[in-house]
Design an enzyme around this catalytic site. Structure first.
Site, PDB file in Angstrom:
ATOM      1  N   SER A   1      -9.605  -0.309   7.152  1.00 17.91           N
ATOM      2  CA  SER A   1      -9.068  -0.181   5.793  1.00 17.91           C
ATOM      3  C   SER A   1      -8.339  -1.404   5.267  1.00 17.91           C
ATOM      4  O   SER A   1      -7.963  -1.431   4.095  1.00 17.91           O
ATOM      5  CB  SER A   1      -8.139   1.035   5.708  1.00 17.91           C
ATOM      6  OG  SER A   1      -8.874   2.222   5.846  1.00 17.91           O
TER       7      SER A   1
ATOM      8  N   LYS B   1       0.844  -1.197   0.000  1.00 19.52           N
ATOM      9  CA  LYS B   1       0.000   0.000   0.000  1.00 19.52           C
ATOM     10  C   LYS B   1       0.876   1.241   0.000  1.00 19.52           C
ATOM     11  O   LYS B   1       1.874   1.319   0.732  1.00 19.52           O
ATOM     12  CB  LYS B   1      -0.912  -0.021   1.230  1.00 19.52           C
ATOM     13  CG  LYS B   1      -1.945   1.107   1.284  1.00 19.52           C
ATOM     14  CD  LYS B   1      -2.827   0.942   2.524  1.00 19.52           C
ATOM     15  CE  LYS B   1      -3.889   2.037   2.617  1.00 19.52           C
ATOM     16  NZ  LYS B   1      -4.724   1.886   3.839  1.00 19.52           N
TER      17      LYS B   1
ATOM     18  N   SER C   1      -9.631   2.068   2.928  1.00 22.28           N
ATOM     19  CA  SER C   1      -8.819   2.839   2.001  1.00 22.28           C
ATOM     20  C   SER C   1      -7.867   1.990   1.178  1.00 22.28           C
ATOM     21  O   SER C   1      -7.339   2.429   0.165  1.00 22.28           O
ATOM     22  CB  SER C   1      -8.010   3.883   2.770  1.00 22.28           C
ATOM     23  OG  SER C   1      -7.093   3.259   3.671  1.00 22.28           O
TER      24      SER C   1
END
Length: 491
Positions: free
Chosen positions: A179, A80, A155
């Protein structure tokens, strides 16, 4: 060679360890897969082809030299874009850091490299991890491989989408309010939030410092446990890092895979029963509960009366901390700099830079947080929210005196269409309704696929006490052994 992109991380590691496939071959296969499908998924913001192949060659050379390598050596991983990577762009999904190449690796990335994993690149995300759909990325939304007209969660939707599209067998996410777990649920993958402080935040670009937790994403529970073991543990560079060993999550996952939950007590949170989960989600969850019972678990109802206040408390605490953390992005030290024509004051340059660099959701949360921390309102908002956080922690403590773990749906609904909730922030925030309590408490949580609703994945969440991460892996692996993994439609 068999299509390695369809294999689990454990299977790939076995191929590399025995010499049935080289790390370079495995890496190239995944790079080819990314090139073939990511135009439709947009899971990656940056693909580090040269770096990945160099790392793979290094693994092969060390293996050939007889060096004993870790259990994930040669396995590709997607990271990420919230974690710093030396010399590789780190944008946090924001224009304000477009093109920034950090001079250092985060601890998580350092440990991935030490474990011999091969970093493919950086995955898409909601800007500064603020969102539940990856639609707030400054670089366009990621798409769900189950239906590319739908969201992959947020997210960390890019990491979850990369897994579901078979672009990577492993990924790293970060979980501030859900997330990791919520994207896992809506893409039919596994996402685990470790105990807060159990994984290092050094080099994690901060959103909410008391909540942010990096963790593993995978397609199976065992793969997630292996990745958790590789990245977890104390880090003296992170002041919130817990000086305690990582629980034996790998052994717990293997134990759970036997399908025996005899003697395990699981609590269903009463307060989550009336929170408006879609009928299909509720039905899939109830079927999973029946399965857990058949595996030997005892199911009891548990009341956690303050969980109903978790969502509003979170949306005071997290924005308050973000308004403080994001003050560093001023157009002076790094990143975007706008309006510096020699005729403007420093304050004007800062204002223009932030106006151009931050997206609408980030601005919304900065303003909310700044207001909540302002003179005369601090006690009424931020202070009061922290008191609620204490009450939620007490609810968890009381619950874990009666049960080994709590279970719930991971999210109230399946993946919704792109654009369906962007005009209504509250409806977007509801995606994390069931995941936020664990963040406020600091305990671990995992989402594991438990079925389908309307042909789309549904996740079951297991929440465990702090530093009892192994419990959630055992329960999740047991359920996985009974219901199997989910395979999205062919892309």
């Amino acid at each position: 060679m068999t299509d390695v992109t369809a294999m689990t991380a454990t299977q790939i590691a076995g191929l590399v360890a025995t010499g049935a496939a080289s790390a370079v071959e495995v890496t190239q296969a995944h790079l080819d897969r990314i090139a073939a499908v990511d135009g439709r998924v947009n899971a990656f913001l940056h693909v580090d082809t040269e770096g990945a192949l160099a790392a793979a060659r290094d693994v092969d050379a060390r293996r050939a030299a007889g060096e004993e390598l870790g259990p994930l050596a040669g396995v590709p991983v997607a990271v990420k874009d919230v974690l710093t990577t030396k010399g590789v762009p780190t944008t946090v999904g924001s224009k304000i850091l477009e093109g920034w190449r950090p001079p250092y690796d985060s601890t998580i990335v350092q440990r991935l490299r030490a474990a011999g994993t091969v970093m493919l690149g950086k995955t898409n995300m909601d800007e500064f991890a603020m969102g539940s759909s990856t639609e707030y990325s400054a670089y366009g939304p990621s798409r769900n491989p189950w239906d590319t007209d739908r969201i992959p969660g947020g997210s960390g939707g890019g990491s979850a989408a990369a897994l579901a599209a078979y672009e990577a067998p492993l990924a790293i996410g970060s979980d501030t309010g859900g997330s990791i777990r919520q994207p896992g649920a809506v893409t039919g993958t596994v996402g685990a939030k470790p105990t807060y402080g159990g994984t290092s935040r050094y080099g994690l670009v901060a959103f909410s410092s008391s909540l942010d937790t990096p963790g593993p994403c995978a397609r199976t529970v065992l793969d997630a446990a292996l990745l958790h073991a590789a990245i977890g543990g104390h880090d003296p560079r992170d002041s919130t890092s817990i000086p305690a060993p990582v629980p034996d999550v790998v052994a717990a996952a293997k134990l759970g895979a036997t399908g025996d939950l005899s003697g395990v007590r699981l609590g269903i949170v009463t307060e989550f029963g009336g929170e408006g989960a879609e009928p299909g989600v509720t039905a899939a969850f109830n079927e999973a509960v029946d399965t857990l019972t058949k595996l030997g678990a005892e199911i009891v109802e548990i009341s956690c009366p303050h969980f109903r206040y978790a969502l509003p408390a979170y949306y005071l605490i997290a924005p308050s901390e973000c308004s403080s953390n994001l003050a560093r992005f001023d157009g002076v030290r790094f990143g975007l700099r706008t309006g510096d024509d020699g005729n403007r004051s420093l304050e004007e340059v800062m204002s223009l830079t932030r106006e151009a660099g931050f997206g609408p959701e980030v601005k919304r949360r900065i303003m909310l947080g700044t207001y909540a921390l302002s003179s005369g309102y601090y006690d009424a908002y931020y202070g009061q929210a922290q008191k609620v956080r204490t009450l939620i922690t007490r609810d968890f403590t009381a619950a874990f005196e009666r049960v080994d773990a709590l279970i719930s749906p991971t999210t109230p609904f399946v993946a919704f269409p792109l654009g369906a909730r962007t005009s209504d922030p509250y409806q977007m925030y509801l995606a994390d309704l069931f995941t936020i309590p664990s963040n406020l408490y600091g305990g671990p949580g995992i989402s594991v696929p438990c079925g389908l609703s309307e042909g789309l994945p549904v996740g079951l969440q297991v929440m465990a006490p702090t530093l009892a991460d192994d419990r959630m892996y055992r329960v999740a692996a047991a359920l996985e052994s009974a219901v199997g993994t989910l395979t999205p439609p062919t892309m």
